[in-house]
Design an enzyme around this catalytic site. Sequence first.
Site, PDB file in Angstrom:
ATOM      1  N   LYS A 164      -1.809   1.919  -0.426  1.00 56.27           N
ATOM      2  CA  LYS A 164      -1.553   3.223  -1.042  1.00 56.27           C
ATOM      3  C   LYS A 164      -0.615   3.141  -2.257  1.00 56.27           C
ATOM      4  O   LYS A 164      -0.772   3.900  -3.208  1.00 56.27           O
ATOM      5  CB  LYS A 164      -0.982   4.199  -0.007  1.00 56.27           C
ATOM      6  CG  LYS A 164      -2.013   4.604   1.051  1.00 56.27           C
ATOM      7  CD  LYS A 164      -1.421   5.629   1.988  1.00 56.27           C
ATOM      8  CE  LYS A 164      -2.450   6.144   2.966  1.00 56.27           C
ATOM      9  NZ  LYS A 164      -1.958   7.307   3.724  1.00 56.27           N
ATOM     10  N   ASP A 200      -2.181  13.840   1.667  1.00 60.95           N
ATOM     11  CA  ASP A 200      -1.631  13.897   3.031  1.00 60.95           C
ATOM     12  C   ASP A 200      -0.784  15.157   3.253  1.00 60.95           C
ATOM     13  O   ASP A 200      -0.882  15.802   4.304  1.00 60.95           O
ATOM     14  CB  ASP A 200      -0.788  12.653   3.325  1.00 60.95           C
ATOM     15  CG  ASP A 200      -1.658  11.434   3.614  1.00 60.95           C
ATOM     16  OD1 ASP A 200      -2.828  11.615   4.006  1.00 60.95           O
ATOM     17  OD2 ASP A 200      -1.162  10.302   3.447  1.00 60.95           O
TER      18      ASP A 200
END
Length: 277
Positions: free
Chosen positions: A65, A102
Amino acid sequence: MKHACVIGWPVAHSRSPVIHRYWLKLYGLEGAYEQEAVRPEEIAEFLKTLGSHGYAGANVTLPHKEAALAAADRADQAATTIGAANTLWLDAKGLLHASNTDAYGFMTHLAQEAPDWNKGKRPVMVLGAGGAARAILQGLIEAGASKILLANRTGDRAKVLAQSFGPRVSVVPWEDRSKALAGCGLLVNTTSLGMTGKPPLDINLSALPLDAIVADIVYSPLETPLLAAAVGRGNRTVDGLGMLLHQAVPGFERWFGVRPEVTPALRAHVAAHLEAS
Ligand code: ATR
């Protein structure tokens, strides 16, 4: 035909293909969603050549990420603040864009299940200080949480994280996590504790007000020991599956041009996959 993928190392555990393939079929779209296992030493090159691999974009999971954010030509505010990207897409000029969905996923599900989560502006307790905690702090602050208590086993990680978010976040020693629940309106577990194969989260909920909400980002099992304990004493709960489903929405829309819906049928489909594995 448009292609997207999830990139990870390993990648087989990712639930993203189940979600995106469900939507591709539901909306009758000509598209495909693949899995790409990419080694850490190869990720920079892979992302640079995402388009020539035939992809319109990708989801990115652990441990890539941060590399995904670094590889992007453009990053939105969520990815920049969180310091990591989970969603990538190429624009018409071939520029690679990065986002982190997220926080969006967690907050959208929380707002649906418990729209009153910030009523009374009571403190929110967040457990954990990893990447997931960073995303959730960002989401909570943006949505107006005024006081967040952060507890993590490794106290220094909590301190570093709290400092990067300013005075609304204060650190609570890990050993004080149970008593610090007094007066809180929301408790969020962002640690991996309670996940299948891991020990349960060790916390005593007795100080938590009975009208507080308890949320877990762990979705396997759907009802973690923490959520079971919360239900047992009458607290409302928010499980981790909703975050997983909602975080997938913006990427699908970017790649395939349809904003997909998170429905009870999708939830049941993904839950059945979780149970079967
Ligand atoms: P992610 O980026 O997915 O959030 P991570 O960085 O590995 O993953 O973070 C996992 C979180 O679970 C951390 O807050 C970790 O605490 P430490 O920072 O002390 O490692 C927490 N965690 C994992 N196992 C734990 C355990 N047995 N007891 C307490 N906390 C634990």
